[in-house]
Design an enzyme around this catalytic site. Structure first.
Site, PDB file in Angstrom:
ATOM      1  N   SER A   1      -7.175   6.904 -20.867  1.00 11.53           N
ATOM      2  CA  SER A   1      -8.075   5.751 -20.865  1.00 11.53           C
ATOM      3  C   SER A   1      -8.498   5.345 -19.456  1.00 11.53           C
ATOM      4  O   SER A   1      -9.658   4.972 -19.236  1.00 11.53           O
ATOM      5  CB  SER A   1      -7.407   4.563 -21.577  1.00 11.53           C
ATOM      6  OG  SER A   1      -6.161   4.246 -20.967  1.00 11.53           O
TER       7      SER A   1
ATOM      8  N   ASP B   1      -6.059  11.520 -11.887  1.00 12.59           N
ATOM      9  CA  ASP B   1      -5.541  11.439 -13.249  1.00 12.59           C
ATOM     10  C   ASP B   1      -4.765  10.138 -13.412  1.00 12.59           C
ATOM     11  O   ASP B   1      -4.458   9.453 -12.426  1.00 12.59           O
ATOM     12  CB  ASP B   1      -4.632  12.648 -13.528  1.00 12.59           C
ATOM     13  CG  ASP B   1      -4.534  12.982 -15.009  1.00 12.59           C
ATOM     14  OD1 ASP B   1      -5.030  12.193 -15.843  1.00 12.59           O
ATOM     15  OD2 ASP B   1      -3.961  14.033 -15.332  1.00 12.59           O
TER      16      ASP B   1
ATOM     17  N   ALA C   1      -1.298   8.118 -15.458  1.00 11.50           N
ATOM     18  CA  ALA C   1       0.120   8.369 -15.690  1.00 11.50           C
ATOM     19  C   ALA C   1       0.647   7.325 -16.656  1.00 11.50           C
ATOM     20  O   ALA C   1       0.070   6.237 -16.801  1.00 11.50           O
ATOM     21  CB  ALA C   1       0.912   8.344 -14.392  1.00 11.50           C
ATOM     22  N   ASP C   2       1.752   7.655 -17.313  1.00 13.17           N
ATOM     23  CA  ASP C   2       2.379   6.724 -18.256  1.00 13.17           C
ATOM     24  C   ASP C   2       3.480   5.905 -17.601  1.00 13.17           C
ATOM     25  O   ASP C   2       3.706   4.758 -17.963  1.00 13.17           O
ATOM     26  CB  ASP C   2       2.934   7.500 -19.453  1.00 13.17           C
ATOM     27  CG  ASP C   2       1.851   8.273 -20.174  1.00 13.17           C
ATOM     28  OD1 ASP C   2       0.813   7.666 -20.486  1.00 13.17           O
ATOM     29  OD2 ASP C   2       2.020   9.487 -20.410  1.00 13.17           O
TER      30      ASP C   2
ATOM     31  N   GLY D   1       1.963  12.612 -20.295  1.00 13.75           N
ATOM     32  CA  GLY D   1       1.915  13.442 -21.485  1.00 13.75           C
ATOM     33  C   GLY D   1       1.810  12.731 -22.810  1.00 13.75           C
ATOM     34  O   GLY D   1       1.824  13.384 -23.852  1.00 13.75           O
TER      35      GLY D   1
ATOM     36  N   GLY E   1      -0.765  11.679 -23.975  1.00 13.95           N
ATOM     37  CA  GLY E   1      -2.003  12.197 -24.532  1.00 13.95           C
ATOM     38  C   GLY E   1      -1.965  13.682 -24.822  1.00 13.95           C
ATOM     39  O   GLY E   1      -2.985  14.270 -25.176  1.00 13.95           O
TER      40      GLY E   1
ATOM     41  N   GLU F   1      -2.780  19.311 -17.202  1.00  7.74           N
ATOM     42  CA  GLU F   1      -2.842  18.347 -16.108  1.00  7.74           C
ATOM     43  C   GLU F   1      -1.971  18.789 -14.935  1.00  7.74           C
ATOM     44  O   GLU F   1      -2.344  18.615 -13.768  1.00  7.74           O
ATOM     45  CB  GLU F   1      -2.395  16.977 -16.608  1.00  7.74           C
ATOM     46  CG  GLU F   1      -3.402  16.311 -17.532  1.00  7.74           C
ATOM     47  CD  GLU F   1      -2.887  15.050 -18.182  1.00  7.74           C
ATOM     48  OE1 GLU F   1      -3.709  14.275 -18.706  1.00  7.74           O
ATOM     49  OE2 GLU F   1      -1.654  14.832 -18.195  1.00  7.74           O
TER      50      GLU F   1
ATOM     51  N   LYS G   1       2.191   0.337 -15.577  1.00 14.77           N
ATOM     52  CA  LYS G   1       2.764   1.687 -15.588  1.00 14.77           C
ATOM     53  C   LYS G   1       3.844   1.860 -14.517  1.00 14.77           C
ATOM     54  O   LYS G   1       4.509   2.891 -14.478  1.00 14.77           O
ATOM     55  CB  LYS G   1       1.654   2.729 -15.374  1.00 14.77           C
ATOM     56  CG  LYS G   1       0.511   2.631 -16.382  1.00 14.77           C
ATOM     57  CD  LYS G   1       0.977   2.879 -17.806  1.00 14.77           C
ATOM     58  CE  LYS G   1      -0.120   2.658 -18.818  1.00 14.77           C
ATOM     59  NZ  LYS G   1      -1.267   3.530 -18.664  1.00 14.77           N
TER      60      LYS G   1
END
Length: 228
Positions: free
Chosen positions: A31, A85, A87-88, A99, A101, A107, A125
């Site tokens: 997102s 990119d 990140a979670d 990951g 997603g 990635e 995050k």
């Protein structure tokens, strides 16, 4: 407090504005990354910015095609000037858990090719230690699922194959045709060691620990942009 989506957009715009004409660029998935890709599309259209990009997922590829962002196949690329990119989870050392997603293998390949790997996220995050919120995503060759389940258990984790959302039967399959699973280890006190142990497992094609890879993190906070 600012709207979460606006925070993500602010981080994405900041990162997209770091891209320079002539660069080879890796475009992430998720997102927050979607806001970055939108901004890159705007710059190409409005500023005449010229880039060559690779994508980490079909969702990002489709977004790029819609926006007119020039893409080459990932297999054609050998080097990237910058990759951006999301990140979670992000710890104070810029280690990442990614990951959710299901795109973490591609990635990580893109991240490994980049001179400058930039992470964009909202401040939610940020964690003190990886594993505080999420399990470690794995991408597994289907024939290795039993072996990987056993080896994860020997490391003190529990593995579950990720299943599709309501309305989709069966497991989540990666863009490369492999199983996605989640390994719960709880708080990860030594992410470097776990990274090493997971990397030794034949049939485990990729995992969501990105250790020592990020060069910069751009966090959108209610008080503005934080970088470290």
């Amino acid at each position: 407090m600012a709207d979460l989506n606006e925070l993500k957009k602010a981080a994405g715009v900041r990162a997209a504005d770091m891209i320079e004409s002539g660069m080879f660029v890796g475009l992430g998935t998720g997102s927050t990354a979607a806001h970055m890709v939108n901004r890159l599309g705007e710059r190409i259209q409005n500023e005449g910015l010229k880039v060559t990009a690779v994508s980490t997922s079909w969702s990002t590829t489709l977004q790029c095609r819609k926006l007119g962002i020039p893409l080459i196949d990932l297999g054609e690329a050998t080097h990237l000037d910058i990759a951006i990119d999301g990140a979670d989870e992000i710890d104070p050392q810029k280690n990442l858990l990614k990951g959710r997603g299901a795109a973490h293998l591609l990635e990580k390949i893109v991240a490994s090719m980049a001179d400058n790997y930039i992470i964009i996220a909202d401040s939610g995050k940020k964690v003190q230690k990886l594993g505080e919120k999420f399990a470690v995503p794995l991408e597994i060759l289907p024939g290795a699922i039993g072996a990987i389940t056993y080896k994860v258990s020997k490391l003190g984790g529990t593995l579950a194959v990720r299943m599709g959302a309501p309305g989709k039967d069966g497991p989540v399959i990666s863009d490369s045709g492999n199983l996605i699973a989640d390994a719960k280890f709880g708080i990860i006190d030594d992410p470097e060691k776990l990274d090493f142990e997971l990397n030794k497992m034949p049939g485990l094609l990729g995992h969501g620990l990105f250790i020592g890879m990020a060069n910069k993190v751009i966090l959108a906070t209610p008080n503005g942009i934080e970088e470290f």
